[in-house]
Scaffold this motif. Sequence first.
Motif, PDB file in Angstrom:
ATOM      1  N   GLN A 286      36.460  42.707  32.583  1.00 49.48           N
ATOM      2  CA  GLN A 286      38.275  42.993  32.700  1.00 49.48           C
ATOM      3  C   GLN A 286      38.327  44.187  31.910  1.00 49.48           C
ATOM      4  O   GLN A 286      39.377  45.152  32.161  1.00 49.48           O
ATOM      5  N   VAL A 287      37.546  44.495  30.639  1.00 46.39           N
ATOM      6  CA  VAL A 287      37.734  45.480  29.836  1.00 46.39           C
ATOM      7  C   VAL A 287      37.566  46.902  30.668  1.00 46.39           C
ATOM      8  O   VAL A 287      38.438  47.915  30.539  1.00 46.39           O
ATOM      9  N   VAL A 288      36.578  46.848  31.666  1.00 51.39           N
ATOM     10  CA  VAL A 288      36.351  48.294  32.099  1.00 51.39           C
ATOM     11  C   VAL A 288      37.500  48.585  33.179  1.00 51.39           C
ATOM     12  O   VAL A 288      37.952  49.655  33.173  1.00 51.39           O
ATOM     13  N   LEU A 303      46.043  50.290  40.755  1.00 46.72           N
ATOM     14  CA  LEU A 303      44.576  49.787  40.603  1.00 46.72           C
ATOM     15  C   LEU A 303      44.516  48.438  40.557  1.00 46.72           C
ATOM     16  O   LEU A 303      45.765  47.620  40.045  1.00 46.72           O
ATOM     17  N   ILE A 304      43.850  47.756  41.355  1.00 45.59           N
ATOM     18  CA  ILE A 304      43.666  46.339  41.310  1.00 45.59           C
ATOM     19  C   ILE A 304      42.125  46.152  40.930  1.00 45.59           C
ATOM     20  O   ILE A 304      41.252  46.818  41.132  1.00 45.59           O
ATOM     21  N   GLY A 305      42.187  45.131  39.966  1.00 43.40           N
ATOM     22  CA  GLY A 305      40.634  44.678  39.250  1.00 43.40           C
ATOM     23  C   GLY A 305      40.083  43.478  39.923  1.00 43.40           C
ATOM     24  O   GLY A 305      40.977  42.459  40.374  1.00 43.40           O
ATOM     25  N   PHE A 356      30.251  52.975  39.761  1.00 47.91           N
ATOM     26  CA  PHE A 356      30.460  53.321  38.456  1.00 47.91           C
ATOM     27  C   PHE A 356      29.635  52.235  37.542  1.00 47.91           C
ATOM     28  O   PHE A 356      29.859  50.833  37.372  1.00 47.91           O
ATOM     29  N   THR A 357      28.776  52.927  36.952  1.00 48.72           N
ATOM     30  CA  THR A 357      27.725  52.113  36.329  1.00 48.72           C
ATOM     31  C   THR A 357      27.246  52.734  35.081  1.00 48.72           C
ATOM     32  O   THR A 357      27.332  54.029  34.835  1.00 48.72           O
ATOM     33  N   LYS A 379      29.917  55.104  33.274  1.00 48.25           N
ATOM     34  CA  LYS A 379      30.989  54.479  32.678  1.00 48.25           C
ATOM     35  C   LYS A 379      31.466  54.943  31.323  1.00 48.25           C
ATOM     36  O   LYS A 379      32.666  54.649  30.938  1.00 48.25           O
ATOM     37  N   ALA A 380      30.539  55.739  30.638  1.00 50.57           N
ATOM     38  CA  ALA A 380      31.040  56.494  29.555  1.00 50.57           C
ATOM     39  C   ALA A 380      31.583  57.789  29.842  1.00 50.57           C
ATOM     40  O   ALA A 380      32.154  58.637  28.902  1.00 50.57           O
TER      41      ALA A 380
END
Length: 397
Positions: A286-288, A303-305, A356-357, A379-380
């Motif tokens: 959820q943080v991402v 955006l939807i997670g 996204f990895t 991701k960074a």
Amino acid sequence: MTYTKVEDYSNSNLATFNSMSTNKQLIKLAKTLDILSQGNATGKVLLNIPAKEGKLNIFYGRLLYTTSNIHRVRRWERGVRLHSPDWNPITSEILLEPDKPWEYLLLYDGVSKNQITISQAKAIIRTVTLEILFSMSTHPDLIHKWEVNPDHKSELSLGLSLSYREIEPIFAKVTQMQHLSKKAGLESFNPNLVPVPKKPVTLEALSGWGKYLQGDLTLWDLAVKLNKSVLAVTNSLLPLLKKGLVELQTIPDFPEPNFKLSSSHKNRDKTTPKKKLLIACIDDSQVVAERLRKIVEPAGYDLIGIQDPIKGLVKIAEAQPDLIFLDLEMPTANGYTVYQFLRNAPVFEKIPVIIFTVRNNLIDRSRAKLIGPAEFLNKAAKPEEILTMIEKTFVCD
């Protein structure tokens, strides 16, 4: 001395900007743009000096395009000729919109049709901005004013715009040009003027300049034509000017291009709200998703997670996002399996996917390509890199 492009100047020039610039208004303008960038502001920075006006169009803290009421079309054509000489935009196919510079619309159209690259488009924006800032910053009475635009247009491209980091070298270059012009005694010259021979003057007396001084090329034009800096061109002409063999005259701008005009479109644009582009983030963290949300929502996206891709596919199908961010490592599902399903299912097959990895390596990229086309993003990655990737995906889609 060749015609130096703005992008050739590294950030090492920036440390001397405040110390070298003698124009306090130019320093204030740079600081204003920095503040607007940090605040993701949208609107216009209006530049004013006697008889001249300029405008920096800002969208979520980024520069879309800079315009001036002096030689607007000449400046545009000069930038195109310098950075994309083979591109011939068809203006009659472009629908003119009152709240966007027509130059930006042409650049966007050229990029979307793969006629020019984003790098070429940005180079044109930088060159035009440099010319306008240099021309106007020679006046000590330059003032600027911020005009906010609350009507955020999310269809504009953040990828086809300049961040403050990309704008800084322009100010560094303008400052350097000011310093060199003052050193050469050229601080009062106007590069928008046209050098012409005084009559009666023979071609032999013009030291080889005769074929260039036909009354149709400004000093800026000559710089591009001769692949020299505008200061070098002016300095070379200075002896002829001092001898009274050549004089500088004003010249009108080229006619503006013809565009489509649609009153119905303009009325619809004012009354019907635009649909925001929707991004889905498939990631068990959820943080991402929240980090991504804080980056994309200020830029005009929704955006939807989705933390559980298996249970969330129905939600994605119902939402029909315009773009999907997909993690490869999730406890409930293999990212490649999810990606293969997205590419094979008719309801998802046309939705672009960004992997996204943290696993951004050649093996993973090759494995993903066997399934279907996808972009990879670490991701960074910085917020600016994420937004650029999103806009690149939408422009090329």
